[in-house]
Structure formats: C-alpha cells, structure tokens
Design a protein around this motif. Structure first.
Motif, mmCIF file in Angstrom:
data_model
loop_
_atom_site.group_PDB
_atom_site.id
_atom_site.type_symbol
_atom_site.label_atom_id
_atom_site.label_comp_id
_atom_site.label_asym_id
_atom_site.label_seq_id
_atom_site.Cartn_x
_atom_site.Cartn_y
_atom_site.Cartn_z
ATOM 1 N N LYS A 12 0.841 -1.195 0.000
ATOM 2 C CA LYS A 12 0.000 0.000 0.000
ATOM 3 C C LYS A 12 0.879 1.249 0.000
ATOM 4 N N PHE A 13 0.400 2.284 -0.679
ATOM 5 C CA PHE A 13 1.194 3.501 -0.849
ATOM 6 C C PHE A 13 0.329 4.725 -0.544
ATOM 7 N N GLU A 14 0.899 5.622 0.235
ATOM 8 C CA GLU A 14 0.165 6.776 0.736
ATOM 9 C C GLU A 14 -0.433 7.616 -0.385
ATOM 10 N N ASN A 15 0.268 7.778 -1.478
ATOM 11 C CA ASN A 15 -0.162 8.716 -2.519
ATOM 12 C C ASN A 15 -0.434 8.059 -3.865
ATOM 13 N N LEU A 16 -0.688 6.759 -3.857
ATOM 14 C CA LEU A 16 -1.081 6.065 -5.073
ATOM 15 C C LEU A 16 -2.516 5.561 -4.922
ATOM 16 N N PRO A 17 -3.289 5.540 -6.005
ATOM 17 C CA PRO A 17 -4.646 4.992 -5.924
ATOM 18 C C PRO A 17 -4.597 3.500 -5.636
ATOM 19 N N PHE A 103 13.516 3.234 -6.142
ATOM 20 C CA PHE A 103 12.726 2.303 -5.350
ATOM 21 C C PHE A 103 11.610 3.095 -4.672
ATOM 22 N N VAL A 104 10.396 2.607 -4.809
ATOM 23 C CA VAL A 104 9.240 3.333 -4.292
ATOM 24 C C VAL A 104 8.980 2.941 -2.843
ATOM 25 N N THR A 105 9.017 3.920 -1.960
ATOM 26 C CA THR A 105 8.667 3.707 -0.562
ATOM 27 C C THR A 105 7.237 4.191 -0.319
ATOM 28 N N PHE A 106 6.732 3.951 0.881
ATOM 29 C CA PHE A 106 5.326 4.210 1.173
ATOM 30 C C PHE A 106 4.922 5.649 0.917
ATOM 31 N N ASP A 107 5.814 6.597 1.213
ATOM 32 C CA ASP A 107 5.444 8.013 1.192
ATOM 33 C C ASP A 107 5.864 8.741 -0.085
ATOM 34 N N MET A 108 6.095 8.022 -1.168
ATOM 35 C CA MET A 108 6.406 8.677 -2.432
ATOM 36 C C MET A 108 5.309 9.679 -2.793
ATOM 37 N N ARG A 109 5.709 10.858 -3.286
ATOM 38 C CA ARG A 109 4.719 11.859 -3.687
ATOM 39 C C ARG A 109 5.142 12.540 -4.984
ATOM 40 N N GLN A 110 4.192 13.209 -5.571
ATOM 41 C CA GLN A 110 4.404 13.859 -6.867
ATOM 42 C C GLN A 110 5.011 15.247 -6.694
ATOM 43 N N GLY A 112 5.518 18.258 -9.598
ATOM 44 C CA GLY A 112 5.407 18.638 -10.998
ATOM 45 C C GLY A 112 4.992 17.460 -11.842
ATOM 46 N N ASP A 113 5.716 17.220 -12.919
ATOM 47 C CA ASP A 113 5.394 16.121 -13.827
ATOM 48 C C ASP A 113 6.106 14.827 -13.470
ATOM 49 N N GLN A 114 6.869 14.840 -12.387
ATOM 50 C CA GLN A 114 7.628 13.663 -11.988
ATOM 51 C C GLN A 114 7.290 13.292 -10.544
ATOM 52 N N TRP A 115 7.751 12.133 -10.135
ATOM 53 C CA TRP A 115 7.730 11.818 -8.711
ATOM 54 C C TRP A 115 8.849 12.602 -8.045
ATOM 55 N N ASP A 116 8.622 12.998 -6.819
ATOM 56 C CA ASP A 116 9.599 13.782 -6.069
ATOM 57 C C ASP A 116 10.776 12.883 -5.687
ATOM 58 N N ALA A 117 11.944 13.144 -6.253
ATOM 59 C CA ALA A 117 13.121 12.315 -5.992
ATOM 60 C C ALA A 117 13.467 12.259 -4.509
ATOM 61 N N ALA A 118 13.095 13.288 -3.771
ATOM 62 C CA ALA A 118 13.401 13.315 -2.341
ATOM 63 C C ALA A 118 12.567 12.306 -1.557
ATOM 64 N N THR A 119 11.521 11.775 -2.179
ATOM 65 C CA THR A 119 10.659 10.802 -1.502
ATOM 66 C C THR A 119 10.850 9.394 -2.046
ATOM 67 N N LEU A 120 11.887 9.191 -2.841
ATOM 68 C CA LEU A 120 12.232 7.893 -3.397
ATOM 69 C C LEU A 120 13.644 7.516 -2.968
ATOM 70 N N ILE A 121 13.983 6.252 -3.082
ATOM 71 C CA ILE A 121 15.363 5.835 -2.894
ATOM 72 C C ILE A 121 15.954 5.642 -4.280
ATOM 73 N N LEU A 122 16.788 6.575 -4.705
ATOM 74 C CA LEU A 122 17.384 6.503 -6.033
ATOM 75 C C LEU A 122 18.484 5.448 -6.075
ATOM 76 N N ASP A 123 18.717 4.910 -7.269
ATOM 77 C CA ASP A 123 19.769 3.905 -7.377
ATOM 78 C C ASP A 123 21.126 4.463 -6.956
ATOM 79 N N ASP A 124 21.383 5.742 -7.273
ATOM 80 C CA ASP A 124 22.652 6.360 -6.853
ATOM 81 C C ASP A 124 22.754 6.447 -5.332
ATOM 82 N N GLU A 125 21.639 6.765 -4.683
ATOM 83 C CA GLU A 125 21.638 6.850 -3.219
ATOM 84 C C GLU A 125 21.963 5.494 -2.605
#
Length: 275
Positions: A12-17, A103-110, A112-125
């Motif tokens: 389940k994801f906070e900001n996905l239908p 990698f999508v975590t529970f609190d991923m949010r939008q 602009g036109d993209q998902w907010d990178a600060a709310t994802l775990i990027l491969d570089d991170e």
C-alpha cells in the motif's frame, strides 16, 4: 560473526490509488525474514521488517544506515526490497539525458510532472549507502521490483498478475523519462564499491517483475521461486539458483528473467555464504 537483515515489503502507498497497490510484497518480506531466522541463524532481534506505512523513505534509509554502520569484517548482512520501482529524470543534474531508477517507498509523492526524488530511494543513493560498507562484510541484496516499465506484455496484465512498476504521474513526465537513457540496478555493484554486494534482481532492466497469485497467496514471482529454490537446496551455488529460478519463471509463463550481479567467486558459492 554477527548477522543483520532488513526486509522491506510495501503493498500500500500513501499517494497512489488503490488500483496501483500490490498484493505480494508484504508476504515477500515476511518470507525472507522467516528464511533467515529459520535456516540461516539470524536472531529475530537482528532482523528488521518494514511493511507498508512503516516503510517510509526515512525509515528504510535509516534502518539500512544503522545496519551498515554496525557491520564489521566477517559479518553477514541481508537487504531485501519488494515494492514498485519507477524512474525519474537524473536528480544530480550532471546527466540531463539520463533517467535514475528508483525504489518506491510508502510516502512517495508527486512533484510537478515527476515523482519527487526526495521521496524515493534513487539507485545512486543506494549505491552510495552500500559504498560505506567495510571490506570483508558479506551483503546479500534481493530486489523484487521493476527498474522500467518498457517491457510490459499482455501476460503481465492478467487478472492474477500485476507489474511492480509505477510510471511517472503525468503524460509529460512519462514522455520525458521514456526518452531518457536508463541505467540498470546492476550499477549498484559497480567496481568502485569497496565491499562487493551480491545482488539478485527480479528482472532485466527492460522487463517488469510480476506480483502474482500462487495457489491463493500473493508473492513476487521472483521471490517465490528464489525462496523455493534456496529451501529445496541450501547448498546450491548462486549460479545454480539463478538457473533454477529462471527455469521456474519460464515454466510459469512469466516474461521476466532473474539477474545475478556478483563477483565470479560469489557465483560459485551458496547463497548466504562468504566467497
């Protein structure tokens, strides 16, 4: 030798239908935790399990940092992650035509036109986190998620199957990432990492990983077959496990093909053992 693990599963994801939610990721995390405590000598207190709303970006990164910082040469660490994957435009700004896999975590949010990178775990991170691991520590990583949605086929959309990939949130965002040059999760174990992790991934970078029903119980197709193979033959080498899982995926009519990224020596030893 100490043993620590972090097992993450997010349905389940906070900001996905709800129609974008998954069914088998929580089971994956619980099943890997049970495997580690039941067959590999991990104490329950040393196996952290983060599920659904508990698996925010801060929580996952925080638990992973603690586990990596406490590790000493000779220790065995395991990190499993079952959730959606996605792509965002390169967040560092130095490669404007590239897409970062995330990698999508529970609190991923939008944003602009993209998902907010600060709310994802990027491969570089994640690569940078793994790069803090001291030499001599064994780290087994299992990723059951999709780095890309470009490999979607009709089989992936059957009623009992759901791809573990969520596209960017708008048509423009999708267009921008589709035209960018994606990188693969194998970059996580590229040569500049001091202690080389052993990475099992659910699919190639041009494929999607399936969330599927197995006799009335949902799991990741890759996780289901990997867990089955390890329990059937704990002494099998990682290379043999890869062949077994790939064959099982083909027999199950799944289009994905499991991937193993590891030093040559690790491919010839059993999962969970040093090399």
């Amino acid at each position: 030798m100490a043993k620590y693990a972090l097992c993450v599963g997010i349905n389940k994801f906070e900001n996905l239908p709800t129609n974008a939610w998954l069914n088998g990721c929580v089971n994956d995390a619980k099943d890997f935790a049970a495997l580690l405590t039941g067959h590999y000598g991990f104490a329950k207190r040393n196996v952290a399990v983060l599920l659904d709303s508990k698996a925010t970006k801060a929580a996952v990164v925080g638990k992973l940092q603690v586990m990596l910082k406490r590790a000493k040469p000779g220790d065995h660490l395991v990190f499993t992650f079952s959730s959606h994957g996605t792509q965002v435009l390169d967040a560092s700004g130095d490669e404007p035509d590239s897409a970062d896999e995330a990698f999508v975590t529970f609190d991923m949010r939008q944003k602009g036109d993209q998902w907010d990178a600060a709310t994802l775990i990027l491969d570089d991170e994640l690569h940078d986190l793994l790069g803090t691991l001291p030499d001599g520590v064994l780290l087994d990583v299992v990723l059951d998620t999709c780095p890309s949605g470009t490999g979607l086929r009709a089989l992936d959309l059957l009623p009992t199957r759901r791809p573990r990939f969520v596209p960017p949130p708008t048509p423009l965002g999708l267009e921008l990432t589709e035209s960018a040059d994606p990188r693969a999760f194998r970059d996580l174990v590229r040569s500049d990492v001091q202690a080389k992790p052993v990475l099992f991934a659910a699919c190639r970078s041009d494929q999607t990983a399936a969330d599927a029903d197995f006799a009335g119980r949902y799991s990741g197709a890759f996780s289901h077959y990997l867990l089955q193979a390890v329990q059937d033959d704990p002494l099998a080498s990682r290379r043999v496990l890869l062949k077994r899982v790939s064959a099982d995926l083909r027999d199950g009519k799944f289009t994905q093909r499991a991937q193993l990224e590891a030093p040559v020596a690790a491919k010839g030893t059993a999962w969970g053992t040093a090399f």
